[in-house]
Design a protein around this motif. Sequence first.
Motif, short mmCIF file in Angstrom:
data_model
loop_
_atom_site.label_atom_id
_atom_site.label_comp_id
_atom_site.label_asym_id
_atom_site.label_seq_id
_atom_site.Cartn_x
_atom_site.Cartn_y
_atom_site.Cartn_z
N UNK A 602 0.77 -1.25 0.00
CA UNK A 602 0.00 0.00 0.00
C UNK A 602 0.79 1.28 0.00
N UNK A 603 2.12 1.24 -0.08
CA UNK A 603 2.91 2.47 -0.08
C UNK A 603 4.31 2.18 -0.59
N UNK A 604 5.01 3.23 -0.98
CA UNK A 604 6.40 3.14 -1.41
C UNK A 604 7.27 3.64 -0.26
N UNK A 605 8.31 2.90 0.07
CA UNK A 605 9.17 3.31 1.18
C UNK A 605 9.79 4.68 0.88
N UNK A 669 17.42 -10.16 -8.54
CA UNK A 669 17.69 -10.99 -7.36
C UNK A 669 17.15 -10.31 -6.11
N UNK A 670 17.35 -9.01 -6.02
CA UNK A 670 16.87 -8.28 -4.85
C UNK A 670 15.34 -8.17 -4.85
N UNK A 671 14.76 -8.29 -6.03
CA UNK A 671 13.30 -8.29 -6.10
C UNK A 671 12.68 -9.57 -5.57
N UNK A 672 13.50 -10.59 -5.32
CA UNK A 672 12.98 -11.86 -4.79
C UNK A 672 13.07 -11.93 -3.27
N UNK A 673 13.68 -10.94 -2.63
CA UNK A 673 13.83 -10.98 -1.17
C UNK A 673 12.50 -10.75 -0.48
N UNK A 675 11.99 -8.80 2.26
CA UNK A 675 11.81 -7.42 2.72
C UNK A 675 11.24 -6.58 1.58
N UNK A 676 10.11 -5.92 1.84
CA UNK A 676 9.46 -5.16 0.78
C UNK A 676 10.32 -3.98 0.30
N UNK A 677 11.11 -3.38 1.19
CA UNK A 677 11.96 -2.26 0.76
C UNK A 677 12.98 -2.74 -0.26
N UNK A 678 13.61 -3.90 -0.02
CA UNK A 678 14.57 -4.44 -0.97
C UNK A 678 13.87 -4.91 -2.25
N UNK A 679 12.68 -5.47 -2.08
CA UNK A 679 11.89 -5.92 -3.24
C UNK A 679 11.54 -4.73 -4.12
N UNK A 680 11.11 -3.63 -3.51
CA UNK A 680 10.77 -2.43 -4.27
C UNK A 680 11.98 -1.89 -5.01
#
Length: 749
Positions: A602-605, A669-673, A675-680
Motif C-alpha cells: 500500500x505504499x512506497x518506502x 535478485x533483490x526483487x525476490x527478497x 523485505x518489501x523495501x529491498x523488493x521495491x
Amino acid sequence: MGNADARVRGLAARAGGWSARHRWAAVGIWVLFVVLAMGLGSAAGRVDVGDRDQLKGETSTAARIIEDAGIEEPAGETVLVQARDGGLTATDREFRSAVAAVVTAVQRTGEVTDVTSPYESGTVSKDGRSALVQFDVRGDSDTAGDRVEPVLKAVEEVQEEHESLRIEEIGGASMMKTFDDAFGDDFRKAEYSAVPVALGILLIAFGALVAALLPVALAITAIMATMGLMGLVSHLQPMSETANSVMLLVGLAVGVDYCLFYLRREREERAAGRDAQTALRVAAATSGRAIVVSGVTVCVAMAGMLFTGLAEFEAMGLASLMVVAVAMVGSVTVLPALLSLLGERVEKGRLPFLRRRRTRGGSDSRFWSAVLKGVLAKPVLSVVVATGALLAVAAPAVGMKTQNLTLDQEFGDSLPIVQTYNRVNEAFPGGSEPAEVVVKADDINAPEVKAALADFRERAISSGASRGPVEIRLHDQQNVAFVYVPLVGGSDQDAAAASLEKLRDEVRPATLGEVDGVEAPVTGQVAGSKDFNDQVVGSVVPVFAFVVVFAFLVMLLSFRSLTVAVTSIVLNLLSVGAAYGILVAVFQHGWGASLVGAEGVGAIITWLPLFLFVILFGLSTDYHVFVVSRIREARMRGRTTRDAVRHGVVTTAGVVTSAAVIMVAVFGIFGTLSMQSMKQMGVGLAAAVLIDATVIRGVLLPAVMTLLGERNWYLPKWLHRMPDLTHDESPEAVAPPKAREDEGERVPV
C-alpha cells in the motif's frame, strides 16, 4: 579496412595507449592501488553514521541530547500475555499466575533489567484480556539481538505451561534477532549470487571464459578498492552498511558495463581485420571516451545525493560516486593493458556450442535490425506510440504515497513476530512504537519542570493524542527525562502522524514549552518517519535540479550538441517516470502484486523515489552515451544521419542487451527478497533498466534522432567557444556517401 596509423587525441585514448605500451606497469599500478586502498582503509577503520547524524530537526536534536548526556538506551522488550478465547481477564488467578511466571522466568536468565509487571505499570488493555510485561536487555542495544536467545526460550517455556493464554515476546532485541535469522543470510546470498549470475551471462555473451572473467575481475577489484577508500573517507563523511550494499550493486553494474563496452569494441575491430594494436587504439578512442563521459555523468548524478542533508543518502551517494570513478579509471587503464598482455588468449576457454560467435565479431543484430527497419520507416508513429506507452506506464506515479513501512508492511504475516506486533497494536494502539519525548532541563527535579511533566502526561491523554499509559523515566544525574507516549493510530501511519502533530504543536507548547531552559524534542518511529519524509520532500527540488543541470552540461560539453543534451535528459526522465509508475502500480495499488509477493503493502518506502531517480539517471546515461557516441562517430565518418542512427543502434545492440540483461538479473535478485523495501528497490531498478535498454534506446532514441536529422548536431554560435571534448573519435576515415537533400550537409570532422 587498413591498419593505417592515425593520431587520436583525448584522455581515454592517451590513457589506453600508454597502458598498452607499458602494460606490466599499468597492471602493477592498479594492483598496488587496490592493495594500498584496502590496507589503509582497514588500518583506519570505518566510522558509521550515528543516530544524531541520521536526520535533522527534532529527531537529530533528541539523539544529540541523549549522546551528550552519555545515556545508553537499552533495547526494550515486551511480553504480551493475552487470553486466547476471551474467557480469562487480567484479574483472574490463572492470568496473574502466568504474568508472575513470565516475570520470574526472564529475571532468572540474568540478561534483563528493570522488569515491570503490568499490575505495577498499568499496562492492561481496556477489555482486560491483554497485559504487557516490560523489561530491558542488559548491555549495548546494538548487540542485544545476540543476547536475547535465553530470554526468548524462557518465555516459550512459560507459554508451554499456560496453553489457555497467548504469551509472546516482541521488542528491539527480539526483532533484531528474528530479522537476522530470517533475512540476514537471504540478503547476503543475494549479494553473493550477483557475481556468478553476471559471469554466466557474460559467458553467453562472449562465448569464452577469459573474456567473461575480465569484466567481473575489474568490477570486483574496483569494489575492493572502494571498500578501502570508504574506510578512509568515513572519517570525514560517515558510512553505513546500506551504503556498502548500494556500492556493491552499483560497482558491479558499472564495472561490468564499462569493461563490456571496451572489450566488445576491441573484439569488433579485430574481427574487422585490424591488428591487435590498432584495435586497442580504436577501442580506447571510442568506447574509452564513452566510458569517461558516462562515468563523469554517473558521478555527477550520484553527487546529487549529497544535497539531501540526510547522512544515509550522503553516505550512499559518496560510496557510489567513488566506485564509479574507480571502475571508470580501471576501464581506461588496466583493461587495455590486460588486453594487450592477453592478445589472442582472451579467447581461451571457449564454449563449444558458442564457437560460431567468434566469426561474428561486429555483425549487426538481426532482431534490432528488424525493429529499426520499422522504426526508421515510420519515426513519427514510433515516437507517438512509444511516448504514449511510457506516459501511460508512468501515470500511476502521480498518486504516489511514500512512508516508512511498518513491520507488517515490510514483512507481511509470514513471521510470528509480525503477528505479535499486530496483536500488541490492536490491544494497545501505539504501544509497540510510542513517541519518545526527550526532556532536557537545567534541573530535571525542579518543581516547575516536574509540574510541566505531569501536565504533559495528563494533556497527552486528554487531547486525544494518546490513550495512555504515558510513562516517564528520570535520569537525575544527567537532568534528562524520557517520556513514552503511545500514539492513537498505532500502526496506521496517517492516524499516528496526526497524533504526533497534536503532541508537538498543541500539548508540548502548552506544558513543557512554558518552562524556560527546557528542550523537549519528540522522537520515535513515527516522528522519525515524518522528519525523514519532510526532509526528503524538501531536498527533491535541489537534488533534481543539480542532477539534471549538471548531466545536461556534461552531455553538452561531451557531444557539442544542444539537441543531444536536451534529448538525453528528456529520455532519461521518461525512463525514471515509467519506473515510478510500475512501482506505484505494483506496490501501492497492488496490480500484479501477487507475482512478486507484494500483496497489501500500500505504499512506497520513503527513501526509494529519490534514490531511484539518482541511480537510474546515472545508469541510463551508460547506454545513452554508448549508443549516441557510436551514432556520432558514424555520422562524422560521412554517413547520413538516418544511416548513422541505424548503424549506431544495431552495432551496439549486442553489448547494450548483454549489459542490460546483467543489470536486470542482478537487480531482479533483490526483487525476490522478503523485505518489501529491498523488493521495491530491485523491481524498480530492473524495470527501469529493461525499459531503458529496449523502448528508450531501441525505439524512441533512433526515431527522435531520425526526425531531427541534422538538427541533432545543432549548437548555437554563442556556445562554440566551449571546451572541445569530442576529439576522441575513431582514427579511421571513411569516404562519405552522397549527402541526401533531406539529411542536410555532412558534419565536418
